[in-house]
Design a protein around this motif. Structure first.
Motif, PDB file in Angstrom:
ATOM      1  N   ILE A  40      37.382 -33.195   6.254  1.00  0.00           N
ATOM      2  CA  ILE A  40      38.571 -32.679   6.949  1.00  0.00           C
ATOM      3  C   ILE A  40      38.154 -31.815   8.135  1.00  0.00           C
ATOM      4  O   ILE A  40      38.672 -31.945   9.237  1.00  0.00           O
ATOM      5  CB  ILE A  40      39.452 -31.880   5.958  1.00  0.00           C
ATOM      6  N   ALA A  93      35.369 -31.842   9.762  1.00  0.00           N
ATOM      7  CA  ALA A  93      34.639 -32.566  10.803  1.00  0.00           C
ATOM      8  C   ALA A  93      35.581 -33.085  11.889  1.00  0.00           C
ATOM      9  O   ALA A  93      35.173 -33.301  13.027  1.00  0.00           O
ATOM     10  CB  ALA A  93      33.865 -33.725  10.179  1.00  0.00           C
ATOM     11  N   GLU A  94      36.838 -33.289  11.533  1.00  0.00           N
ATOM     12  CA  GLU A  94      37.775 -33.843  12.519  1.00  0.00           C
ATOM     13  C   GLU A  94      38.355 -32.777  13.445  1.00  0.00           C
ATOM     14  O   GLU A  94      39.090 -33.097  14.359  1.00  0.00           O
ATOM     15  CB  GLU A  94      38.915 -34.563  11.798  1.00  0.00           C
ATOM     16  N   ILE A  95      38.060 -31.522  13.154  1.00  0.00           N
ATOM     17  CA  ILE A  95      38.605 -30.450  14.002  1.00  0.00           C
ATOM     18  C   ILE A  95      37.511 -29.975  14.934  1.00  0.00           C
ATOM     19  O   ILE A  95      36.474 -29.500  14.481  1.00  0.00           O
ATOM     20  CB  ILE A  95      39.103 -29.272  13.135  1.00  0.00           C
ATOM     21  N   PRO A  96      37.711 -30.138  16.248  1.00  0.00           N
ATOM     22  CA  PRO A  96      36.663 -29.693  17.163  1.00  0.00           C
ATOM     23  C   PRO A  96      36.471 -28.170  17.086  1.00  0.00           C
ATOM     24  O   PRO A  96      37.437 -27.420  17.018  1.00  0.00           O
ATOM     25  CB  PRO A  96      37.179 -30.099  18.535  1.00  0.00           C
TER      26      PRO A  96
END
Lengths: 764, 321
Positions: free
Chosen positions: B313, B315-318
């Motif tokens: 989860i 990893a998808e947030i910069p």
């Protein structure tokens, strides 16, 4: 939730903008009564605040719907019970509906409906506003509307999928808005292209429909001596004249004849002859006027005249004109609301029968004043009496006339004597003295000053007393040349009165007894501004309102000519000698486009490349030079234009740089510094991993080099970026210097072929 | 103490805390990251759940920290027949003066090591967890304040399911961080075997701080700044766990607060007066993994799997840079 709030704000602003623009258009087109206009304006502002407070609740929707039904019923009743036009009732209904929706807005559905209402309002606005303002505001509408719809969609998507919203904490980043703006411009350009290329039959049929309020240039069909001085400085343009080639000399002395009066009752003029209009005869592709105005042949090319909507359908004609034709150059009117004929009446006034409320365009073949006896125009004997009518005058007046005209035999000699005497003994003024019971006598004997109506009335009276048949003529005198548009314009302030007397050798001959005067000096800046505005208005008339199938064909022909391989050269050689219609002014267009592009490029470079001083300077100078050279080569305009061309891109650069310093927050600058280091490192093979923040990444880079430069930079950068405190300018500059060093350092280290380093790295 | 605290710079705090990590590292070897995270939890005044197989040094870590920080240490071995009173203490009738006197249980200490917490009954578990959240113990209508600081380091064995009572989510939420130590690296383990002479060297460990100094550090950690971009990042992570289809119950507001709190402590250890996103990134799994309920049929999931889910989860947030 910064991104969401920002987005919502942009959405609100653009939504209100696309509701305000049609409202302004309707307002400017006077398409709505003042009460509705004020209510809507106040409501628009008020609803902004009620929405912010969240006063509207979804559960109130039922009551609001009842209000809408009530308004609908009211509007239908209003239409059937009063004699309001469909358009007026419709405009009012849509506006009230918009207000209700604005106040009851509580859901996305309401916002969807507001967009529909905005489009309806704009559609309504097209029927009431055909002014230049429409073009400007419509362009703004297209741009803002596109942005607004995109933002609206994004907002809805974000509300529907909150996770998407949080993935990208700042959705309104600059690139996104830039792309959106670019797209809006592209859409505007595309719609403009479609406008010009899509086949059109004629101008809007809606426009000519009768409405309650149409803005018109006033022209009164009766004359009272007294209140003429007021319009003297009215700058509203009545008509514009375009010439094929150079404008002829002596235009400032041209009398634009409108209408004649025969009966003077001692204080005002009236027309007593039966109003009977006869159609003019068409010969050689034009309506001949030689039987109405005595004149001699002239070798002048026809003038193309555009008149503003007047309260009368009398056509201003320069005296003496030899021919007239409805429509200009390539614009012919095969059918449609503008088709009409020309008529003349017993006074020699020329009228058109076109039903348009837009003003019309026509051509005039000017002539010269009569020199030899050019045949004897018919003169009805029953009209002789009326042209000799006189109100009661004292003996003094009779003695004066006898004294003046002593020795004069012919009509012309008498007229010359009267003109000479008036010119020599009386002065012109717009500052009117108080007049007595007999304005003419108090003007002649007591005040000895007055304006054109006094001169003209007195001259007619004196001529009639001397036995010469004479009448008063109203119209316009002179005008001024518009340097910007290259045409002659006549304003309402140029209104004038003069005299026509009957010379048995020629017919009705013009006599202007008013002495020439110096016009009061006017504000040069205002004049220039006015010229620009007026030139824009004429282009709007010619290219948007008058634009129809024939003009379209003409435009396409010109485009085809210009785009032919040898078209540019050929056209340049031909110069303005194209005689088939009105060619597209392609050279000013090209110069304009290049100028705009130069300004945009300069602005962009100033805005986003302001750090690279040499680039900014070079581009600014280059763009200014390019615009100037294009202008010199293609149009060779005035000195002002040279300066404008050269300075425009420079100013745009400066504006861009100012914007750059203003809008770039420190956060942006700090982040840019890190991105530069990151980019260079990536090129050397050290890419920031997705699970690495700036801190971990810089710590990893620090292991590559012997010194502790990266560690120092890391500390400073993280502090500047995340400490939450304001960053001082010198701190920023120090960071920038450090970043430059690091970039050099990174460039010197060996490029990493594979991802070796990542395996060495351990988290923290 | 206040005067001293006022004079200490962030770097001073950082130096001290790094010294503690090194000091603990001398007996709990090869896992400086674990020491750092555990210390962060203690600085943030939060409880730690150590989930691991027996024998990897959980007790050593707790004891080393307690000794180094000068904290009073108690150890409770949780068994299935342990009663709440065995932890909290009992009131004993004194025949001499005919009154009840309170005999405090092992929980009355600064650092309590609750070993194998999932072996005992929910009743006893909740007695401990109540004490953890309220910082006090109620016995026979009387309330006794626990000492400050009061930190519980609980351990649980993830492998054994027989005779264990898994902690419910609401209870897990009370732990600031959940860590797993894992086996030491080969070289380190070899060194441990070679160096070990006699008893565990942790018992000879010197004390570096007194209790007041540790309290000062805890207070200082609360003042570490957390700026908007970092808060936004934490919010984005928390929101993402709530809207992910693989998660039934996402991270609560308490969870978000815990992450921020832990970040501050970690920042102080790193010598910063402000939190950076890297802190949050490093603490996401320890601070949040035990706070979400996956959408599997049973709602349960292996710890490693949940941690993988969280990583997915996040990893998808910069990361804001």
């Amino acid at each position: 939730m910064i991104g969401g709030r920002q987005l919502d704000f942009i959405f609100q602003v653009t939504l209100y903008a696309i509701l305000t623009i049609p409202y302004l258009l309707i307002l400017l087109g006077q398409g709505v009564d003042p009460i509705t206009a004020v209510v809507f304006g106040v409501g628009l502002v008020g609803s902004w605040f009620t929405y912010q407070r969240g006063w509207a609740k979804p559960e109130h929707a039922r009551w609001w719907n009842l209000v809408i039904i009530a308004v609908l019923v009211f509007s239908i009743l209003q239409f059937f019970l009063t004699d309001s036009s469909v358009l007026d009732v419709g405009i009012r209904f849509v506006m009230v509906l918009t207000l209700i929706k604005l106040f009851s807005r509580a859901s996305t559905r309401d916002e969807h409906q507001l967009y529909l209402l905005s489009f309806s309002l704009l559609a309504v606005a097209t029927t009431v506003n055909e002014d230049l303002t429409f073009g400007v505001l419509f362009a703004a509408y297209v741009i803002i509307g596109t942005i607004s719809l995109a933002v609206f969609h994004l907002k809805n998507e974000m509300n529907a999928h909150p996770r998407v919203a949080f993935r990208h904490p700042q959705p309104m980043t600059r690139p996104y808005m830039m792309v959106l703006f670019g797209m809006s411009i592209a859409i505007l350009a595309a719609s403009t292209a479609i406008f010009f290329s899509f086949p059109r039959v004629g101008l809007g049929y809606f426009v000519s429909q009768e409405r309650d309020h149409v803005s018109m240039v006033g022209f009164s069909e009766s004359v009272e001596l007294g209140g003429h001085g007021v319009v003297r400085d009215n700058p509203a343009v009545v008509l514009r004249v375009e010439f094929d080639g150079e404008p002829p000399a002596g235009l400032s002395g041209t009398h634009w004849r409108m209408m004649a009066f025969d009966e003077y009752d001692g204080s005002g003029w009236a027309r007593t002859l039966e109003r009977k209009e006869k159609p003019l005869w068409k010969r050689n592709g034009r309506y001949g006027l030689t039987q109405i105005y005595p004149s001699s042949e002239s070798d002048q090319e026809p003038w193309e005249i555009y008149i503003e909507p007047l309260q009368t359908n009398i056509v201003p004609t320069p005296w003496p004109a030899r021919g007239i034709y409805l429509g200009t150059g390539g614009v012919r009117i095969p059918f449609g609301p503008r088709s009409g004929i020309m008529t003349y009446d017993k006074y020699g006034d020329i009228r058109h029968t076109v039903e348009s409320k837009l003003g019309i365009a026509y051509r005039i073949w000017p002539g010269n004043p009569p020199t030899s006896e050019t045949g004897k125009p018919t003169f009805a004997p029953e009209e002789e009496e009326i042209y000799l009518q006189l109100p009661p005058f004292s003996d003094r007046f009779g003695q004066l006339v006898t004294q003046i005209t002593v020795g004069a035999e012919t009509e012309q000699e008498k007229a010359d004597a009267v003109e000479r005497w008036l010119n020599a003994n009386l002065t012109y003024t717009t500052d009117l003295p108080k007049v007595g019971a007999n304005p003419v006598e108090s003007f002649l004997f007591e005040a000895k000053r007055g304006h054109c109506e006094y001169f003209a009335t007195s001259a007619v009276m004196m001529l009639r007393r001397a036995g010469v048949k004479a009448r008063l003529v109203n119209g316009f005198l002179g005008g001024s040349f518009n340097d910007v548009g290259g045409y002659w314009s006549v304003r309402q302030g140029d209104a004038h009165s003069w005299v026509e007397y009957w010379d048995p050798r020629f017919g009705w001959v013009m006599l202007d007894p008013t002495p020439a005067t110096d016009m009061p000096p006017t504000n040069a800046v205002m004049n220039t501004l006015r010229s620009y505005l007026d030139a824009a208005r004429l282009s709007w008339m010619k290219w948007i309102i008058e634009y129809d199938l024939s003009a379209q064909i003409e435009l396409m022909r010109d485009l085809g000519r210009a785009l032919r391989p040898d078209g540019l050269m050929q056209n340049a050689k031909q110069g303005g000698s194209d005689s088939d219609g009105s060619p597209l002014p392609w050279r000013p267009l090209v110069v304009g486009v290049i100028f705009v592009i130069a300004c945009i490029v300069s602005f962009w470079i100033g805005r986003y490349q302001s750090k690279r001083k040499w680039l900014v300077a070079a581009s600014s100078a280059g763009m200014g030079g390019a615009a100037l050279l294009t202008e010199l080569y293609l149009v060779d305009g005035s000195t002002t234009l040279h300066v404008l061309m050269g300075a425009g891109p420079l100013l745009a650069t400066v504006a861009g740089m100012v914007m750059a310093t203003r809008s770039r927050t420190h956060v942006d600058r700090v982040r840019t510094i890190f991105r530069r280091v990151e980019k260079v490192a990536e090129r050397r093979g050290y890419k920031r991993r997705s699970d690495e923040g700036a801190g971990d990444f810089l710590a990893r880079l620090d292991t590559l080099v012997d010194g502790n430069e990266f560690a120092i930079f890391r500390t400073s950068y993280l502090h500047a970026r995340f400490a939450g405190a304001a960053v001082a300018e010198d701190e920023l500059e120090a960071l920038e210097r450090m970043a430059l060093e690091l970039v050099e350092m990174l460039k010197s280290i060996e490029r990493l072929a594979d991802d070796r380093l990542t395996s060495k790295h351990t988290r923290r | 103490m206040q005067d001293v605290a006022a004079k200490m710079t962030i770097q001073d705090y950082s130096d001290r805390l790094q010294a503690i990590i090194d000091h603990v590292g001398s007996v709990f070897r090869g896992k400086p990251d674990i020491v750092k995270l555990t210390l962060a939890a203690l600085v943030a005044d939060g409880h730690v759940l150590l989930e691991d197989v027996p024998g990897v040094g959980k007790t050593t870590l707790a004891l080393a920290l307690a000794r180094t920080l000068g904290l009073e240490f108690q150890r409770v071995q949780f068994t299935s027949d342990l009663l709440p009173a065995d932890i909290t203490g009992v009131s004993v009738y004194s025949q001499k003066d005919g009154s009840f006197t309170f005999k405090p249980g092992p929980i009355f200490a600064n650092l309590v090591l609750a070993d194998e917490i999932n072996r005992t009954t929910p009743r006893t578990q909740s007695a401990l967890l109540e004490a953890m959240s309220e910082q006090k113990v109620s016995i026979d209508d009387k309330t006794y304040d626990l000492p400050s600081p009061f930190i519980v380091m609980a351990t649980q064995n993830p492998l054994e399911h027989h005779g264990t009572y898994p902690l419910p989510e609401s209870q897990l939420d009370r732990f600031l961080l959940r860590l797993s130590i894992g086996y030491p690296a080969k070289g380190v383990e070899r060194a441990i075997l070679l160096d070990r002479k006699g008893e565990n060297p942790v018992f000879d460990l010197e004390t570096l701080l007194d209790q007041d100094e540790f309290a000062g550090i805890q207070i200082r950690a609360k003042d570490v700044k957390i700026s908007e971009p970092v808060v936004d990042y934490i919010m984005a992570i928390v929101e993402a766990t709530r809207s992910d289809a693989r998660v039934r119950i996402g991270v609560s507001t308490r969870g978000a607060l815990a992450l921020a709190q832990a970040c501050k402590a970690l920042a102080l250890i790193e010598g910063r007066d402000f939190v950076i996103p890297d802190d949050a990134r490093a603490l996401v799994v320890p601070a949040l993994a035990h706070r979400i309920t996956p959408s599997t049929a049973s709602g349960a999931m292996d710890m490693v799997q949940v941690e993988g889910l969280i990583e997915d989860i996040v990893a998808e947030i910069p990361i804001p840079t």
